[in-house]
Design a protein around this motif. Structure first.
Motif, PDB file in Angstrom:
ATOM      1  N   ALA A   1      -4.808   0.152   5.303  1.00 34.92           N
ATOM      2  CA  ALA A   1      -4.691   1.386   4.504  1.00 34.92           C
ATOM      3  C   ALA A   1      -4.249   2.261   5.248  1.00 34.92           C
ATOM      4  O   ALA A   1      -3.614   3.459   5.015  1.00 34.92           O
ATOM      5  N   ALA A   2      -5.030   2.698   6.403  1.00 36.40           N
ATOM      6  CA  ALA A   2      -4.815   3.617   7.558  1.00 36.40           C
ATOM      7  C   ALA A   2      -3.387   3.633   8.082  1.00 36.40           C
ATOM      8  O   ALA A   2      -2.756   4.582   8.010  1.00 36.40           O
ATOM      9  N   MET A   3      -2.912   2.348   8.225  1.00 36.86           N
ATOM     10  CA  MET A   3      -1.461   2.452   8.559  1.00 36.86           C
ATOM     11  C   MET A   3      -0.382   2.947   7.740  1.00 36.86           C
ATOM     12  O   MET A   3       0.400   3.763   7.665  1.00 36.86           O
TER      13      MET A   3
ATOM     14  N   VAL B   1      -3.340   3.417  14.702  1.00 37.69           N
ATOM     15  CA  VAL B   1      -4.560   3.494  13.762  1.00 37.69           C
ATOM     16  C   VAL B   1      -5.501   2.370  14.108  1.00 37.69           C
ATOM     17  O   VAL B   1      -5.305   1.449  14.756  1.00 37.69           O
ATOM     18  N   PRO B   2      -6.798   2.310  13.373  1.00 38.80           N
ATOM     19  CA  PRO B   2      -7.621   1.309  13.717  1.00 38.80           C
ATOM     20  C   PRO B   2      -7.261   0.008  13.535  1.00 38.80           C
ATOM     21  O   PRO B   2      -6.469  -0.209  12.761  1.00 38.80           O
TER      22      PRO B   2
ATOM     23  N   LYS C   1       1.070   4.587  -2.543  1.00 33.37           N
ATOM     24  CA  LYS C   1       0.582   5.852  -2.170  1.00 33.37           C
ATOM     25  C   LYS C   1       1.770   6.819  -2.088  1.00 33.37           C
ATOM     26  O   LYS C   1       1.603   7.802  -1.992  1.00 33.37           O
TER      27      LYS C   1
ATOM     28  N   GLN D   1       0.861  -1.193   0.117  1.00 33.39           N
ATOM     29  CA  GLN D   1      -0.014  -0.119   0.201  1.00 33.39           C
ATOM     30  C   GLN D   1       0.846   1.205  -0.051  1.00 33.39           C
ATOM     31  O   GLN D   1       0.480   2.458  -0.774  1.00 33.39           O
TER      32      GLN D   1
ATOM     33  N   ASP E   1      -1.393   5.173   5.037  1.00 36.97           N
ATOM     34  CA  ASP E   1      -1.438   6.530   5.118  1.00 36.97           C
ATOM     35  C   ASP E   1      -0.458   7.077   5.949  1.00 36.97           C
ATOM     36  O   ASP E   1       0.121   8.084   5.813  1.00 36.97           O
ATOM     37  N   ARG E   2      -0.495   6.621   7.404  1.00 45.87           N
ATOM     38  CA  ARG E   2       0.232   7.591   8.259  1.00 45.87           C
ATOM     39  C   ARG E   2       1.715   7.252   8.179  1.00 45.87           C
ATOM     40  O   ARG E   2       2.407   8.196   8.319  1.00 45.87           O
TER      41      ARG E   2
ATOM     42  N   GLU F   1       2.616   9.693   5.372  1.00 37.45           N
ATOM     43  CA  GLU F   1       2.573  11.203   5.935  1.00 37.45           C
ATOM     44  C   GLU F   1       3.737  11.444   6.805  1.00 37.45           C
ATOM     45  O   GLU F   1       4.395  12.591   6.601  1.00 37.45           O
TER      46      GLU F   1
ATOM     47  N   ASP G   1      -6.097  -2.082  10.085  1.00 33.07           N
ATOM     48  CA  ASP G   1      -6.494  -1.156   8.983  1.00 33.07           C
ATOM     49  C   ASP G   1      -5.285  -0.937   8.438  1.00 33.07           C
ATOM     50  O   ASP G   1      -4.640  -0.009   8.600  1.00 33.07           O
TER      51      ASP G   1
END
Length: 398
Positions: A336-338, A330-331, A233, A229, A340-341, A344, A334
């Protein structure tokens, strides 16, 4: 403090609970007057380091090839019996004042030591999945001795209370800690140069590090999904991922899996090392993909090198350290959330530096090894005070 303490370690591998025990025994050796002996479930990488502090025995009779062959043929029973009788004689002659069980996984060794009557402390490094995997009868064996429990996180304490009905007043929470957080000598640029050359990374690349055994509970499969992922991204930013740890066979299996995937040039499984710090020093971000982890020392190791952590919120004790300032929580699961962070953090040098600095300060201020070790020593001292020959009761074997 004085007395004879027997420490039980389920194994002598270079993993979290045995490493924490080794560091604690070294601290005791320097700071307390105590006779220490270790009974390990089986020998391993840390056996020689335990032996440098005090006597070490192995509960498993032998790790030699001939013994393994005997076990396959089920011809080991007489040898096992003689070995256990030898251990019994050893511990009957040692006048043990306290047994310190370093994990729930050591419960069977404690049950074997039923002939030694003394106080017991159990340092719990496991959450529910790990306890069920090894067998819930381990807690029943512990409860036969009514030990005082030390939990490595609030999550571990909550699990013992809610799932197993252990009274909170029998559990003290002392979070894990790592020695030398104030004296980390590895300069990031020096570490990057060594590691980047070792695994073939270009100077402009970012590095995401994970560390632990290779297994479902540690989320090695999730690590690969996160890497995939992030690659999608991160646009044109070169990013590499390194996993430190694992047995040789599992490392080889993961290397083969990666070699036959789209991640073959960016994910690196490097195996175990006694110098994990150089990888933490070289990394930009530490990621913990564990599905369950009581209070992973690797998070504090990374923090001691000024690295922020990204972890899952329901995985165990890591969120208790990371909170809102030392990385991201992160949730649960998850991916995708991991990803993303992580992106970032990699895109913002200021954010990554700020959260890494907060993590470093937190491990120094609240997770000092001397403070944590002194708390453990105080519990041992409280349990051994007054334990003399007149109070020690040992049942001789029939």
């Amino acid at each position: 403090m004085s007395g004879n303490v027997l420490f039980l370690s389920h194994e002598a591998s270079r993993t979290g609970a045995p490493i924490l025990l080794l560091n604690f025994l070294r601290w005791l050796h320097r700071n307390r007057n105590i006779n220490m002996r270790v009974l390990a479930g089986k020998s391993g990488d840390l056996t020689a380091e335990f032996a440098a502090i005090g006597p070490v025995d192995s509960f498993e009779p032998s790790d030699a090839l001939w013994y393994k062959a005997m076990r396959r043929l089920q011809l080991q029973h007489r040898y096992d019996s003689n070995h256990l009788m030898g251990l019994r004689r050893t511990f009957l002659s040692n006048n043990i004042d306290l047994i310190y069980v370093n994990s729930v996984a050591s419960a069977r060794m404690l049950d074997f030591l039923s002939f030694v009557k003394c106080p017991v402390i159990c340092h719990v490094h496991e959450l529910d999945d790990a306890i069920h995997t090894m067998g819930i009868e381990h807690l029943a064996l512990l409860e036969k001795r009514r030990p005082a429990y030390i939990a490595v996180s609030k999550a571990v304490q909550k699990n013992l209370v809610e799932k197993y009905g252990i009274s909170p007043d029998r559990i003290e929470v002392i979070r894990g800690c790592v020695p030398g957080a104030k004296e980390r000598a590895i300069e990031p640029e020096q570490a990057r140069k060594v590691i980047y050359e070792r695994i073939g990374i270009c100077e402009q690349a970012k590095l995401v590090c994970a560390c632990g055994s290779i297994e479902f509970r540690k989320g090695t499969d999730l690590f690969l999904k996160v890497a995939s992922q992030v690659m999608q991204k991160s646009h044109d930013m070169p990013v590499h991922f390194v996993w430190v740890g694992g047995t040789r066979d599992k490392v080889a299996a993961m290397q083969s899996q990666v070699a036959n995937s789209s991640l073959r040039d960016v994910v690196h499984f490097v195996g175990p090392t006694s110098n994990t710090g150089i990888y933490f020093g070289a990394a930009d971000v530490f990621v913990l993909t564990s599905r369950e982890d009581p209070f992973p020392l690797v998070v504090m190791e990374a923090a001691s090198h000024g690295k922020p952590t990204v972890c899952f919120e329901q995985a165990g004790g890591a969120p208790e350290f990371v909170e809102a300032d030392a990385g991201f929580v992160v949730p649960d699961l998850d991916v995708a959330a991991m990803a993303d962070r992580i992106v970032e953090l990699l895109l913002s040098r200021d954010l990554c530096s700020r959260m890494g600095a907060a993590a470093h300060q937190k491990v120094i201020s609240h997770y000092d090894f001397d403070v944590g070790a002194a708390k453990l020593a105080a519990i041992i001292e409280g349990k051994t005070q007054g334990c003399g020959d007149e109070m020690r009761r040992v049942i001789l074997p029939r």
